[in-house]
Design an enzyme around this catalytic site. Structure first.
Site, PDB file in Angstrom:
ATOM      1  N   GLY A   1       0.818  -1.161  -0.036  1.00 33.39           N
ATOM      2  CA  GLY A   1      -0.103   0.006   0.064  1.00 33.39           C
ATOM      3  C   GLY A   1       0.933   1.133   0.106  1.00 33.39           C
ATOM      4  O   GLY A   1       2.104   1.167  -0.489  1.00 33.39           O
ATOM      5  N   ARG A   2       0.294   2.295   0.661  1.00 31.20           N
ATOM      6  CA  ARG A   2       1.169   3.506   0.529  1.00 31.20           C
ATOM      7  C   ARG A   2       2.556   3.429   1.311  1.00 31.20           C
ATOM      8  O   ARG A   2       3.434   3.879   0.638  1.00 31.20           O
ATOM      9  CB  ARG A   2       0.231   4.790   1.492  1.00 31.20           C
ATOM     10  CG  ARG A   2      -0.813   5.448   0.400  1.00 31.20           C
ATOM     11  CD  ARG A   2      -1.365   6.497   1.135  1.00 31.20           C
ATOM     12  NE  ARG A   2      -1.882   6.012   2.620  1.00 31.20           N
ATOM     13  CZ  ARG A   2      -3.044   5.829   2.569  1.00 31.20           C
ATOM     14  NH1 ARG A   2      -4.168   6.239   1.819  1.00 31.20           N
ATOM     15  NH2 ARG A   2      -3.766   5.535   3.896  1.00 31.20           N
ATOM     16  N   ILE A   3       2.441   2.881   2.473  1.00 33.29           N
ATOM     17  CA  ILE A   3       3.749   2.566   3.158  1.00 33.29           C
ATOM     18  C   ILE A   3       4.558   1.617   2.468  1.00 33.29           C
ATOM     19  O   ILE A   3       5.675   1.805   2.348  1.00 33.29           O
ATOM     20  CB  ILE A   3       3.211   2.193   4.550  1.00 33.29           C
ATOM     21  CG1 ILE A   3       2.633   3.250   5.276  1.00 33.29           C
ATOM     22  CG2 ILE A   3       4.750   1.740   5.459  1.00 33.29           C
ATOM     23  CD1 ILE A   3       1.974   2.874   6.704  1.00 33.29           C
TER      24      ILE A   3
ATOM     25  N   ARG B   1      -3.271  -8.766  -1.717  1.00 35.29           N
ATOM     26  CA  ARG B   1      -4.587  -9.461  -2.273  1.00 35.29           C
ATOM     27  C   ARG B   1      -4.681  -9.472  -3.753  1.00 35.29           C
ATOM     28  O   ARG B   1      -5.153 -10.612  -4.503  1.00 35.29           O
ATOM     29  CB  ARG B   1      -5.803  -9.048  -1.710  1.00 35.29           C
ATOM     30  CG  ARG B   1      -5.998  -9.639  -0.363  1.00 35.29           C
ATOM     31  CD  ARG B   1      -7.355  -9.199   0.341  1.00 35.29           C
ATOM     32  NE  ARG B   1      -7.194  -7.629   0.307  1.00 35.29           N
ATOM     33  CZ  ARG B   1      -8.235  -6.918   0.521  1.00 35.29           C
ATOM     34  NH1 ARG B   1      -9.309  -7.368   1.043  1.00 35.29           N
ATOM     35  NH2 ARG B   1      -7.904  -5.731   0.452  1.00 35.29           N
TER      36      ARG B   1
ATOM     37  N   ILE C   1       6.138  -4.089  11.093  1.00 35.61           N
ATOM     38  CA  ILE C   1       5.997  -2.669  11.311  1.00 35.61           C
ATOM     39  C   ILE C   1       4.225  -2.242  11.170  1.00 35.61           C
ATOM     40  O   ILE C   1       3.880  -1.415  11.381  1.00 35.61           O
ATOM     41  CB  ILE C   1       6.774  -1.793  10.373  1.00 35.61           C
ATOM     42  CG1 ILE C   1       6.888  -0.407  10.828  1.00 35.61           C
ATOM     43  CG2 ILE C   1       6.271  -1.732   9.068  1.00 35.61           C
ATOM     44  CD1 ILE C   1       8.278  -0.288  11.415  1.00 35.61           C
ATOM     45  N   ALA C   2       3.718  -3.358  11.072  1.00 36.99           N
ATOM     46  CA  ALA C   2       2.401  -3.343  10.846  1.00 36.99           C
ATOM     47  C   ALA C   2       1.306  -3.305  12.051  1.00 36.99           C
ATOM     48  O   ALA C   2       1.080  -2.384  12.815  1.00 36.99           O
ATOM     49  CB  ALA C   2       1.809  -4.483   9.806  1.00 36.99           C
ATOM     50  N   ARG C   3       0.932  -4.583  12.341  1.00 38.80           N
ATOM     51  CA  ARG C   3       0.346  -4.590  13.891  1.00 38.80           C
ATOM     52  C   ARG C   3       0.725  -6.102  14.345  1.00 38.80           C
ATOM     53  O   ARG C   3       0.843  -7.028  13.771  1.00 38.80           O
ATOM     54  CB  ARG C   3      -1.055  -4.741  13.509  1.00 38.80           C
ATOM     55  CG  ARG C   3      -1.731  -3.405  13.467  1.00 38.80           C
ATOM     56  CD  ARG C   3      -1.848  -2.475  14.548  1.00 38.80           C
ATOM     57  NE  ARG C   3      -2.406  -1.077  14.662  1.00 38.80           N
ATOM     58  CZ  ARG C   3      -1.793   0.045  13.909  1.00 38.80           C
ATOM     59  NH1 ARG C   3      -0.492   0.001  13.658  1.00 38.80           N
ATOM     60  NH2 ARG C   3      -2.534   1.137  13.780  1.00 38.80           N
TER      61      ARG C   3
ATOM     62  N   GLU D   1       0.564  -5.664  23.170  1.00 40.42           N
ATOM     63  CA  GLU D   1       1.755  -4.592  23.162  1.00 40.42           C
ATOM     64  C   GLU D   1       1.264  -3.399  24.204  1.00 40.42           C
ATOM     65  O   GLU D   1       0.138  -2.961  24.308  1.00 40.42           O
ATOM     66  CB  GLU D   1       1.358  -3.495  21.777  1.00 40.42           C
ATOM     67  CG  GLU D   1       2.601  -2.770  21.482  1.00 40.42           C
ATOM     68  CD  GLU D   1       2.355  -2.245  20.357  1.00 40.42           C
ATOM     69  OE1 GLU D   1       2.474  -2.916  19.409  1.00 40.42           O
ATOM     70  OE2 GLU D   1       2.096  -0.984  19.931  1.00 40.42           O
TER      71      GLU D   1
ATOM     72  N   HIS E   1       6.543   0.559  19.149  1.00 40.94           N
ATOM     73  CA  HIS E   1       5.658   1.264  18.162  1.00 40.94           C
ATOM     74  C   HIS E   1       6.035   2.669  17.711  1.00 40.94           C
ATOM     75  O   HIS E   1       5.183   3.692  18.200  1.00 40.94           O
ATOM     76  CB  HIS E   1       4.235   1.296  18.701  1.00 40.94           C
ATOM     77  CG  HIS E   1       3.208   1.239  17.628  1.00 40.94           C
ATOM     78  ND1 HIS E   1       2.112   0.455  17.702  1.00 40.94           N
ATOM     79  CD2 HIS E   1       3.031   2.002  16.685  1.00 40.94           C
ATOM     80  CE1 HIS E   1       1.030   0.695  16.759  1.00 40.94           C
ATOM     81  NE2 HIS E   1       1.624   1.634  16.228  1.00 40.94           N
TER      82      HIS E   1
ATOM     83  N   GLY F   1       6.807   3.750  14.607  1.00 40.99           N
ATOM     84  CA  GLY F   1       6.734   3.699  12.923  1.00 40.99           C
ATOM     85  C   GLY F   1       6.304   5.124  12.477  1.00 40.99           C
ATOM     86  O   GLY F   1       7.099   5.758  11.641  1.00 40.99           O
TER      87      GLY F   1
HETATM   88  C1  DGY Z   1      -0.853   4.075  12.864  1.00 43.36           C
HETATM   89  O1  DGY Z   1      -1.043   5.214  12.103  1.00 43.36           O
HETATM   90  O2  DGY Z   1      -1.675   3.411  12.551  1.00 43.36           O
HETATM   91  C2  DGY Z   1       0.213   4.141  13.815  1.00 43.36           C
HETATM   92  O3  DGY Z   1       0.325   2.608  14.177  1.00 43.36           O
HETATM   93  C3  DGY Z   1      -0.192   4.790  15.055  1.00 43.36           C
HETATM   94  O4  DGY Z   1      -1.364   4.558  15.679  1.00 43.36           O
END
Ligand code: DGY
Length: 315
Positions: free
Chosen positions: A151-153, A173, A231-233, A262, A281, A283
């Site tokens: 995606g964007r990131i 996907r 770096i996601a969740r 977390e 966290h 990012g």
């Molecule tokens: C986001 O932007 O989703 C970062 O994880 C901070 O919430």
């Protein structure tokens, strides 16, 4: 401007955000764990950490006009429930792509090149002389990176990786032929990506489809020299399987900016491993990005309170 009051989630809003909100807002402190204190007279919610915002909470705040999330990921908000109640939900897309991609590269380099272990060693009494056989890491330049979630990131990560002469695979996907043309990245099935990549970077949102996306089977497909970056969740990765893979050296290492839960309990076995780098966290945690996130959060809040379309709405 409305004379709305705003409940504050988690540990409360930082001084800079309070200042940006200005005196027209009464900030009602709100703690997710103390549900009874949910301020029923609030007109807006700012979520600053990641407290759960579900339909039940929304129903306890009858004048709620807007939920404004300080961050792009809204997995902690029941967006469907908000939609049913016609409460717009705002987030902060775009402004944090570069800083989150920078952090992905920081974790990649730190994990591959023993930055954290090396720092500890360099400060310790054991470092008595330069030994070229010590702490030999994995070369990032010229290696293969697999991005899960272009995606964007993910696109920003790809651009940085390409500047390191990396070969970049991605899995989404849906295949993204435009990104392939524009960036020079190559689509792979998840399994092929895991098999071929030296580094696997998770940059996807947390959804029912991505929960526990990487588990025992997936670690089994990765190279034994492979490094996982999340770096996601946290819940995108099965943490029991992650510990087993790292502890048994099934994979070489991991760089985690997010975990599940977390923070990890202080006695969690992952914290005892040296082949994992964990950051809390971070990012989007750069000065410019966090400032822009605060501005967008406040703009969304104000628009919602005034009954206007949110500049950055995710519903
Ligand atoms: C986001 O932007 O989703 C970062 O994880 C901070 O919430």
């Amino acid at each position: 401007m409305s004379d709305a009051t705003i409940p504050i989630m988690g540990d409360g809003l930082p001084p800079a955000l309070r200042e940006m909100l200005g005196p027209e807002f009464e900030i009602l402190e709100w703690d997710e764990s103390a549900k009874s204190t949910a301020p029923s007279r609030a007109a807006g919610i700012i979520t600053y950490g990641h407290p759960h915002v579900g339909g039940e909470l929304m129903d306890r705040v009858p004048n709620l006009k807007v939920i404004s999330n300080h961050g792009v990921g809204v997995d902690h908000i029941d967006v469907g429930a908000a939609k049913e109640r016609k409460i717009p939900v705002g987030n902060t897309p775009g402004c944090l792509d570069a800083s989150t991609a920078d952090m992905t590269m920081a974790l990649m380099l730190a994990t591959a090149r023993n930055v954290v272990v090396g720092d500890r060693f360099a400060r310790s009494p054991e470092f008595t002389h330069y030994d070229p056989s010590q702490l030999i890491g994995y070369e990032v330049s010229g290696s293969t990176l697999g991005i899960v979630g272009l995606g964007r990131i993910g696109r920003q990560v790809a651009k940085r990786a390409l500047a390191f002469d990396m070969k970049v695979l991605y899995h989404n996907r849906k295949r993204d032929e435009q990104a392939e043309r524009e960036l020079g990245v190559t689509y792979a099935s998840l399994d092929d990506l895991l098999r071929q990549s030296d580094f696997v970077s998770l940059n996807c949102p947390l959804t029912p489809d991505t929960t526990n996306l990487i588990g025992k089977r997936e670690f089994g497909l990765m190279k034994s020299t492979g490094i996982l970056l999340n770096i996601a969740r946290g819940p995108v990765v099965d943490h029991d399987a992650l510990f087993a893979a790292l502890n048994s050296k099934r994979i070489a290492g991991a760089g985690l900016d997010v975990t599940s839960p977390e923070p990890l309990p202080r006695n969690h076995p992952l914290l005892g491993l040296t082949n994992v780098v964990i950051t809390p966290h971070l990012g989007s945690a750069s000065n410019r990005t966090r400032n822009r996130m605060m501005q967008m959060t406040v703009e969304n809040l104000r628009a919602g309170l005034e009954g206007k379309p949110l500049p950055w709405a995710c519903t």
